[in-house]
Design an enzyme around this catalytic site. Structure first.
Site: not given
Ligand code: NAP
Length: 303
Positions: A131, A134-135
């Protein structure tokens, strides 16, 4: 007893809820995590009609949620673990609670596939990610790999150039599967290098990702390249294990439906990424959800 239970709160489930609510069906929507499904892993949806320039994913999902709530759809957080048909109704078993309904729509979506190569499991959340949204910020000024050649890999590779110093996209063929408009953007991006005909063999590092061992599939040559992260986008796997053998699925676990979203069990419908289909997009998930709810309503009227 509900008229309808919808399992999954992504675009397919939320659209099914909208249509079920407008048919005045007493409806429960069950979602195990946050509403939105897989698309919450993308910051923006660029190809949903009516939003030139794209729409923020959270904004779109919040609007869908509000529409369901306006129609008094009940939404519960629960992980569905099975459906049991019993005398013309369906028991939907959750980890905590059990519910009953006269019809069910499965919109349980899909999750990212793993590479299944050495180092992957050990280094998840230590540089291995599925992701970018997200990261991505964790990889500021690092050199990273993106694996895959589809829409998701290309979209994420472009997004990750906001943070990373360099993005190496590795693809097992000499042509990308992604849509041409995404390819054009990728090719223009100076921070991206594409390694064609290349597969990952091993993710290197003990406590954090330190590099990737890759192999050229044309000449079988191998090399290790230093990197701070490896993002994997090689397709999706359906969330359908909880259905066991109740409904017919294909070899990949995707639920088989007809064009009315009927599964092999009367009264159970499936919509969105969990069913076998050619195009998994927000627009087609919504379309599936609408068709499933329309036909669930018809089914309930004939009972
Ligand atoms: P996908 O379209 O199935 O592409 C998967 C990619 O990973 C392919 O390029 C495939 O290579 C490669 N691959 C598969 N297994 C591999 C392995 N073991 N090792 C190395 N490479 C491997 O999956 P996706 O990109 O996740 O997209 C899933 C669906 O969501 C698609 O329908 C896509 O159109 C949709 N989507 C759309 C958008 C958008 O429209 N903006 C964004 C994201 C996702 P091959 O090409 O050689 O098979």
């Amino acid at each position: 007893m509900y008229d309808l239970i919808i399992i999954g709160g992504g675009p397919a489930g939320l659209t099914a809820a909208l249509y079920a609510g407008r048919s005045r069906l007493r409806t429960l929507l069950i979602e195990k995590m946050a509403l939105g499904g897989q698309i919450i892993l993308s910051p923006t949806i660029e190809n949903y009609p009516g939003f030139p320039g794209g729409i923020d994913t959270h904004e779109l999902i919040s609007a869908m949620r509000r529409q369901s709530e306006e129609l008094s759809i009940e939404i519960k957080t629960e992980d569905s673990v099975g459906i049991i048909p019993q005398g013309g109704i369906f028991k939907v078993k959750g980890r905590e609670e059990e519910f009953e309904a006269k019809a069910v729509i499965v919109t349980s979506g899909a999750f990212p596939k793993k590479l299944n190569i050495p180092g992957e499991d050990k280094l998840i959340a230590r540089g291995v990610s599925y992701c970018g949204t997200c990261d991505g910020p964790l990889f500021k000024n690092k050199e990273i790999f993106v694996v895959g050649g589809g829409d998701k890999a290309v979209e994420e590779a472009i997004y990750l150039t906001r943070f990373a110093a360099k993005v190496r996209l590795i693809h097992r063929r000499d042509q990308l599967r992604a849509s041409k408009i995404l390819q054009e953007r990728l090719f223009e991006n100076k921070k991206v290098e594409i390694l064609w005909n290349t597969v990952p063999l091993e993710i290197l590092g003990e406590k954090a990702v330190e590099g990737l061992k890759i192999r050229n599939v044309k000449d079988a040559s191998q090399k290790d390249i230093t990197a701070g992260g490896v993002f994997v986008f090689i397709g999706i796997h359906p969330n359908t294990e909880f259905l066991g053998n109740l409904v017919k699925k294909d070899e990949g676990g995707f639920v088989l439906t007809d064009e009315d979203m009927n599964t092999s069990v009367e009264g159970i419908f499936a919509a969105g990424d969990c069913r076998r289909k050619t195009l998994t997009q927000v627009i087609t998930a919504c379309s599936d959800g609408a068709i499933a709810a329309f036909n669930a309503n018809r089914y309930l009227e004939t009972k």
